[in-house]
Write a protein that holds these residues in place. Structure first.
Motif, PDB file in Angstrom:
ATOM      1  N   UNK A 187      19.741  11.748  15.199  1.00 30.37           N
ATOM      2  CA  UNK A 187      20.700  12.838  15.021  1.00 30.37           C
ATOM      3  C   UNK A 187      20.736  13.743  16.249  1.00 30.37           C
ATOM      4  N   UNK A 188      19.586  13.988  16.841  1.00 33.77           N
ATOM      5  CA  UNK A 188      19.535  14.826  18.033  1.00 33.77           C
ATOM      6  C   UNK A 188      20.284  14.175  19.189  1.00 33.77           C
ATOM      7  N   UNK A 189      20.169  12.859  19.310  1.00 35.35           N
ATOM      8  CA  UNK A 189      20.922  12.147  20.352  1.00 35.35           C
ATOM      9  C   UNK A 189      22.430  12.228  20.120  1.00 35.35           C
ATOM     10  N   UNK A 190      22.815  12.347  18.859  1.00 32.99           N
ATOM     11  CA  UNK A 190      24.235  12.437  18.515  1.00 32.99           C
ATOM     12  C   UNK A 190      24.750  13.874  18.573  1.00 32.99           C
ATOM     13  N   UNK A 191      23.970  14.781  19.182  1.00 32.52           N
ATOM     14  CA  UNK A 191      24.319  16.197  19.327  1.00 32.52           C
ATOM     15  C   UNK A 191      24.481  16.922  18.003  1.00 32.52           C
ATOM     16  N   UNK A 192      23.704  16.525  17.011  1.00 35.79           N
ATOM     17  CA  UNK A 192      23.689  17.212  15.722  1.00 35.79           C
ATOM     18  C   UNK A 192      22.308  17.829  15.546  1.00 35.79           C
ATOM     19  N   UNK A 193      22.026  18.836  16.372  1.00 40.86           N
ATOM     20  CA  UNK A 193      20.687  19.420  16.391  1.00 40.86           C
ATOM     21  C   UNK A 193      20.335  20.076  15.062  1.00 40.86           C
ATOM     22  N   UNK A 194      21.313  20.698  14.394  1.00 37.65           N
ATOM     23  CA  UNK A 194      21.022  21.344  13.120  1.00 37.65           C
ATOM     24  C   UNK A 194      20.650  20.319  12.054  1.00 37.65           C
ATOM     25  N   UNK A 195      21.345  19.200  12.034  1.00 37.87           N
ATOM     26  CA  UNK A 195      21.026  18.145  11.076  1.00 37.87           C
ATOM     27  C   UNK A 195      19.670  17.512  11.412  1.00 37.87           C
ATOM     28  N   UNK A 196      19.401  17.353  12.715  1.00 38.81           N
ATOM     29  CA  UNK A 196      18.120  16.783  13.135  1.00 38.81           C
ATOM     30  C   UNK A 196      16.961  17.674  12.720  1.00 38.81           C
ATOM     31  N   UNK A 197      17.125  18.979  12.886  1.00 36.51           N
ATOM     32  CA  UNK A 197      16.062  19.909  12.514  1.00 36.51           C
ATOM     33  C   UNK A 197      15.837  19.900  10.998  1.00 36.51           C
ATOM     34  N   UNK A 252       0.860  -1.180   0.000  1.00 34.99           N
ATOM     35  CA  UNK A 252       0.000   0.000   0.000  1.00 34.99           C
ATOM     36  C   UNK A 252       0.902   1.237   0.000  1.00 34.99           C
ATOM     37  N   UNK A 253       0.804   2.046  -1.032  1.00 36.68           N
ATOM     38  CA  UNK A 253       1.707   3.182  -1.188  1.00 36.68           C
ATOM     39  C   UNK A 253       1.460   4.268  -0.152  1.00 36.68           C
ATOM     40  N   UNK A 254       0.215   4.448   0.291  1.00 37.94           N
ATOM     41  CA  UNK A 254      -0.069   5.436   1.333  1.00 37.94           C
ATOM     42  C   UNK A 254       0.624   5.042   2.637  1.00 37.94           C
ATOM     43  N   UNK A 255       0.560   3.772   2.972  1.00 35.45           N
ATOM     44  CA  UNK A 255       1.241   3.282   4.173  1.00 35.45           C
ATOM     45  C   UNK A 255       2.747   3.478   4.037  1.00 35.45           C
ATOM     46  N   UNK A 256       3.293   3.230   2.856  1.00 43.68           N
ATOM     47  CA  UNK A 256       4.725   3.411   2.630  1.00 43.68           C
ATOM     48  C   UNK A 256       5.132   4.869   2.823  1.00 43.68           C
ATOM     49  N   UNK A 257       4.331   5.807   2.335  1.00 43.96           N
ATOM     50  CA  UNK A 257       4.637   7.231   2.495  1.00 43.96           C
ATOM     51  C   UNK A 257       4.594   7.624   3.963  1.00 43.96           C
ATOM     52  N   UNK A 258       3.593   7.149   4.689  1.00 49.52           N
ATOM     53  CA  UNK A 258       3.496   7.475   6.117  1.00 49.52           C
ATOM     54  C   UNK A 258       4.668   6.871   6.893  1.00 49.52           C
ATOM     55  N   UNK A 259       5.068   5.653   6.527  1.00 46.28           N
ATOM     56  CA  UNK A 259       6.218   5.032   7.190  1.00 46.28           C
ATOM     57  C   UNK A 259       7.515   5.768   6.862  1.00 46.28           C
ATOM     58  N   UNK A 260       7.622   6.315   5.647  1.00 41.48           N
ATOM     59  CA  UNK A 260       8.810   7.109   5.309  1.00 41.48           C
ATOM     60  C   UNK A 260       8.882   8.375   6.158  1.00 41.48           C
ATOM     61  N   UNK A 261       7.735   9.002   6.412  1.00 41.15           N
ATOM     62  CA  UNK A 261       7.709  10.158   7.305  1.00 41.15           C
ATOM     63  C   UNK A 261       8.123   9.783   8.716  1.00 41.15           C
ATOM     64  N   UNK A 262       7.635   8.649   9.199  1.00 44.26           N
ATOM     65  CA  UNK A 262       8.025   8.167  10.520  1.00 44.26           C
ATOM     66  C   UNK A 262       9.506   7.840  10.564  1.00 44.26           C
ATOM     67  N   UNK A 263      10.009   7.231   9.490  1.00 49.31           N
ATOM     68  CA  UNK A 263      11.434   6.912   9.401  1.00 49.31           C
ATOM     69  C   UNK A 263      12.278   8.183   9.520  1.00 49.31           C
ATOM     70  N   UNK A 264      11.866   9.232   8.834  1.00 49.53           N
ATOM     71  CA  UNK A 264      12.604  10.496   8.899  1.00 49.53           C
ATOM     72  C   UNK A 264      12.575  11.092  10.301  1.00 49.53           C
ATOM     73  N   UNK A 265      11.447  11.002  10.979  1.00 50.51           N
ATOM     74  CA  UNK A 265      11.381  11.501  12.352  1.00 50.51           C
ATOM     75  C   UNK A 265      12.277  10.700  13.289  1.00 50.51           C
ATOM     76  N   UNK A 266      12.333   9.390  13.097  1.00 51.55           N
ATOM     77  CA  UNK A 266      13.210   8.569  13.926  1.00 51.55           C
ATOM     78  C   UNK A 266      14.678   8.890  13.670  1.00 51.55           C
ATOM     79  N   UNK A 267      15.022   9.105  12.411  1.00 52.29           N
ATOM     80  CA  UNK A 267      16.398   9.481  12.084  1.00 52.29           C
ATOM     81  C   UNK A 267      16.723  10.853  12.670  1.00 52.29           C
ATOM     82  N   UNK A 268      15.762  11.776  12.639  1.00 58.07           N
ATOM     83  CA  UNK A 268      15.976  13.095  13.234  1.00 58.07           C
ATOM     84  C   UNK A 268      16.211  12.971  14.733  1.00 58.07           C
ATOM     85  N   UNK A 269      15.459  12.108  15.403  1.00 55.55           N
ATOM     86  CA  UNK A 269      15.679  11.893  16.837  1.00 55.55           C
ATOM     87  C   UNK A 269      17.048  11.292  17.089  1.00 55.55           C
TER      88      UNK A 269
END
Length: 136
Positions: free
Chosen positions: A44-54, A25-42
């Motif tokens: 990056x934030x743990x790695x003290x790269x706040x600018x990259x996380x933002x 389901x492509x809609x589910x894939x798009x929503x999971x990609x958004x979640x994936x990006x948020x997890x990667x941003x978190x």
């Protein structure tokens, strides 16, 4: 505690990536990609790269998701069946991967003080900064 949370986030990233690859389901894939990006941003934030996380949160989870949803509105909700030219796609991806791997062999070793990037402007800054900043 931070290491434990980092491992937890990494586990969620891997589970999300596997779910993206498995869904039809492509809609589910798009929503999971958004979640994936948020997890990667978190992560990056743990790695003290706040600018990259933002940036990852804004571009990866925000703008990309909106663009994917806009493109999805113009297509069907389900992925089509396998095309007969799938071998061509695999050949392109494999060759691009091999070219990128070959390009990494020319890089200097990590932390090498004699790497060209450290010899361009860094010596000038190390030599001239004390007199321009007036450090005794």
């Amino acid at each position: 505690m931070t290491v434990l949370f980092g491992v937890f986030l990494l586990t969620l990233v891997v589970i999300t990536a596997l779910a993206i690859g498995k869904t039809r389901n492509l809609f589910v894939a798009v929503m999971l990609l958004g979640l994936f990006s948020l997890l990667i941003a978190a992560k990056f934030f743990l790695l003290d790269a706040a600018d990259v996380a933002l940036t990852e949160a804004a571009v990866g989870a925000g703008i990309s998701t909106v663009l994917f949803l806009g493109a999805l509105a113009l297509t069907s909700e389900r992925e089509r069946t396998v095309t007969p030219h799938r071998w061509l796609s695999r050949a392109v991806v494999t060759s691009a991967t091999l070219v990128l791997l070959y390009a990494t062999f020319d890089k200097p070793t990590f932390g090498d003080p004699d790497a060209p990037v450290h010899q361009h402007v860094a010596p000038w800054y190390l030599e001239k900064t004390p007199q321009y900043v007036a450090i005794p």
